[in-house]
Design an enzyme around this catalytic site. Structure first.
Site, PDB file in Angstrom:
ATOM      1  N   GLY A 459      48.908  31.191  36.281  1.00 53.82           N
ATOM      2  CA  GLY A 459      49.244  31.405  34.844  1.00 53.82           C
ATOM      3  C   GLY A 459      48.695  30.174  34.653  1.00 53.82           C
ATOM      4  N   GLY A 460      48.630  30.781  33.131  1.00 52.88           N
ATOM      5  CA  GLY A 460      48.223  29.152  31.803  1.00 52.88           C
ATOM      6  C   GLY A 460      46.575  28.215  32.998  1.00 52.88           C
ATOM      7  N   ASP A 461      47.402  26.907  32.650  1.00 55.61           N
ATOM      8  CA  ASP A 461      45.927  26.340  33.701  1.00 55.61           C
ATOM      9  C   ASP A 461      46.655  25.926  35.192  1.00 55.61           C
ATOM     10  OD1 ASP A 461      48.280  24.620  32.668  1.00 55.61           O
ATOM     11  OD2 ASP A 461      46.477  23.543  32.096  1.00 55.61           O
ATOM     12  N   GLU A 462      47.739  27.019  35.729  1.00 62.77           N
ATOM     13  CA  GLU A 462      47.789  26.301  37.371  1.00 62.77           C
ATOM     14  C   GLU A 462      47.186  27.480  38.229  1.00 62.77           C
ATOM     15  OE1 GLU A 462      52.860  26.785  37.173  1.00 62.77           O
ATOM     16  OE2 GLU A 462      52.284  25.690  35.551  1.00 62.77           O
TER      17      GLU A 462
END
Length: 561
Positions: A459-462
């Protein structure tokens, strides 16, 4: 005028019936040929065994008769009236009494030590010398039997058919005086007509319907007793006779005819030492009667009859079975298509073609559905932006890793990756630039990971990497892959006209070696290590090293660089 309809355009019922009839006909022909060969083999085996028994009986009778004649001469030589005879007439009468017991006795005589005949049946050769004849030379030394030979001295003195040679078999034994000294010899000539009498006695009980020809050959392969007298007889070469031994077979004789042939040897018996005589039985009619050609008519008749009956039953069964299939073909025919047999020949389609087309359409539909389902399932497990796996694939991957870890030879490592300064990219260049950065990050993570190591976007930048390796190597592998990840992400990225976008990342890792422990716990440990790496500065890596003994007093977990 009716036109020919190709078989592929026939109705299903006609196609199946003709196919079955063709199959039954093929099986009937093959079965008939097999049955013919089988029956011929059995018939020939039976005929060969019977013929071999006839030859064996003849050979055995020859040995028995020769042993009996040798025994007669031996017993006669031990009679006192012959051993100590002084009256030639009395000796002659004793010999003639023995001759009367068997018509084949042609001549019996007594000689002195020099080979002069002293007494003989019918007075033949009395006073003449047979000192040079084998019957005397061998008989004076002991009990002896001589092979078949033509008469020399007796040819003109004994009756025989005109034009035929006189042949004898000799038996002789020494005559000893009271003191054991040899005083002379007792000689016997057995007419070879005796062999013909034996042959007739062997063949007569078996009837005259189809008796085999019986011949006698000597050890050199010369015919001693032909099948028929007065005419040329076919012969069989000695190597072929020897090859048969005590067996039967089909041989080609000198007249070019194939004949069922059996061989049996006259063996030594008692005082008869044997001459190597071989009795050969020959039957051309038996060879023809037991051939495959002779067995074919009956065998093919049975096979074709059974095949015709099977074809009739099969056609009836096909009519019952195919009716529902024809109904199915009619129901599967596309709307508006011409009925079976209607329209141009190129447009006619058989029931089988109709069903095949429907099945093909069904297979195409099923394949399209499976492909669609597979694509949907794959899309559900992949991140739509970057193409790497998402959280939906974690349960399936977790079970696969758990199986690998269960045998205790492997372990896994979780690497959690979080971008540093990603929010600044979004705020400064927009979300489209941020999406492009995420796509390039995912690509570089796949390049840094080994082939087969799954990459996830959580998710996101993970992001997260799952590494599998032999037990005890996870920590070293985690450091190696983390270093490659950090190196890849430090290189500048580009977006449209921007060519020097720079970001960095922090990496936290944790080892998963206990399959009983949930993967979520290991992910949490890796996340803790990730936060520790972020606190240490940009572009750092930390590895979770487990909880200390003082965890209950709130001591933080151990982290390794």
């Amino acid at each position: 005028m009716s036109t020919f309809t190709p078989p592929r355009q026939w109705s299903l019922r006609a196609q199946v019936r003709w196919s079955v009839c063709l199959l039954v006909a093929t099986l009937a022909v093959g079965g008939g040929e097999w049955l013919a060969r089988h029956d011929a083999s059995l018939a020939r085996q039976d005929a060969g065994n019977q013929q071999l028994q006839v030859a064996h009986d003849m050979a055995e009778r020859l040995s028995q008769e020769m042993a009996a004649r040798a025994r007669d001469v031996q017993l006669l030589s031990e009679l006192d009236e012959l051993r100590h005879f002084t009256d030639a007439d009395a000796a002659r009468r004793a010999l003639e009494r023995l001759k009367a017991t068997l018509s084949s006795y042609a001549w019996l005589g007594i000689t002195d030590r020099e080979g002069t005949v002293l007494a003989a049946t019918d007075g033949v050769l009395v006073g003449q010398s047979i000192a040079t004849r084998p019957v005397f030379l061998n008989g004076i030394q002991g009990l002896w039997t001589g092979d078949v030979h033509e008469a020399a001295l007796l040819a003109k003195l004994v009756p025989h058919p005109p034009g035929e040679s006189v042949k004898f078999v000799d038996v002789a034994a020494p005559l000893r005086g009271p003191d054991g000294t040899i005083r002379g010899a007792l000689a016997l000539h057995l007419s070879w007509e005796w062999a013909e009498q034996l042959r007739q006695s062997v063949l007569r009980p078996r009837g005259a319907a189809r008796a085999p020809q019986l011949m006698i050959f000597d050890a050199r392969g010369q015919m001693l007793l032909p099948a028929e007298k007065g005419i040329p007889n076919p012969v069989l070469q000695l190597p072929r006779i020897a090859a048969l031994g005590e067996r039967w077979g089909v041989e080609t004789w000198s007249d070019g005819q194939e004949a069922l042939t059996s061989v049996s040897e006259s063996r030594p018996l008692g005082d008869f030492t044997g001459f190597g005589w071989r009795v050969v039985a020959r039957d051309t009619q038996a060879a023809a009667a037991t051939s495959v050609q002779a067995a074919r008519p009956e065998a093919y008749g049975w096979a074709l009859g059974a095949g015709a009956l099977a074809a009739l039953v099969a056609c009836w069964v096909i009519g019952r079975v195919v009716a529902p299939v024809e109904q199915l073909a009619r129901s599967l025919r596309p709307p508006g298509s011409p009925a079976q047999g209607a329209g141009p020949r190129s447009q006619r389609r058989s029931d089988v073609q109709q069903i095949a087309a429907a099945v093909t359409r069904l297979q195409a539909t099923v394949k399209e559905r499976d492909d669609s389902m597979g694509q949907l399932a794959d899309k559900a497990r992949r991140d739509p932006l970057t193409g790497v796996w998402n959280r939906g694939y974690l349960p399936e991957m977790t079970e696969s890793l758990r199986v690998a870890l269960a045998d205790g030879t492997y372990e896994a490592c979780v690497l959690c990756v979080d971008l540093d300064g990603f929010k600044e990219v979004n705020d400064r260049y927009g979300h489209a630039a941020g999406d492009e950065v995420l796509v390039q990050v995912a690509r570089r993570l796949r390049q840094a990971a080994r082939a087969g190591d799954p990459v996830f976007r959580l998710g996101g930048d993970e992001f997260m990497l799952l590494l599998t390796c032999p037990l005890g190597e996870a920590a070293g592998l985690a450091r190696s892959i983390a270093a490659r990840v950090l190196a890849e992400l430090q290189r500048p990225m580009s977006y449209r006209t921007l060519s020097n976008l720079r970001i960095s990342a922090s990496v936290g890792g944790a080892v998963w070696s206990n399959p009983a422990e949930p993967l979520a716990d290991t992910m949490a440990h890796a996340d803790e290590a990730l936060h520790a790496a972020k606190h240490s500065g940009r572009g750092m890596f930390r590895l979770y090293a487990g909880m200390p003994a003082a965890a209950a007093q709130g001591t933080p977990p151990r982290l390794q660089a």
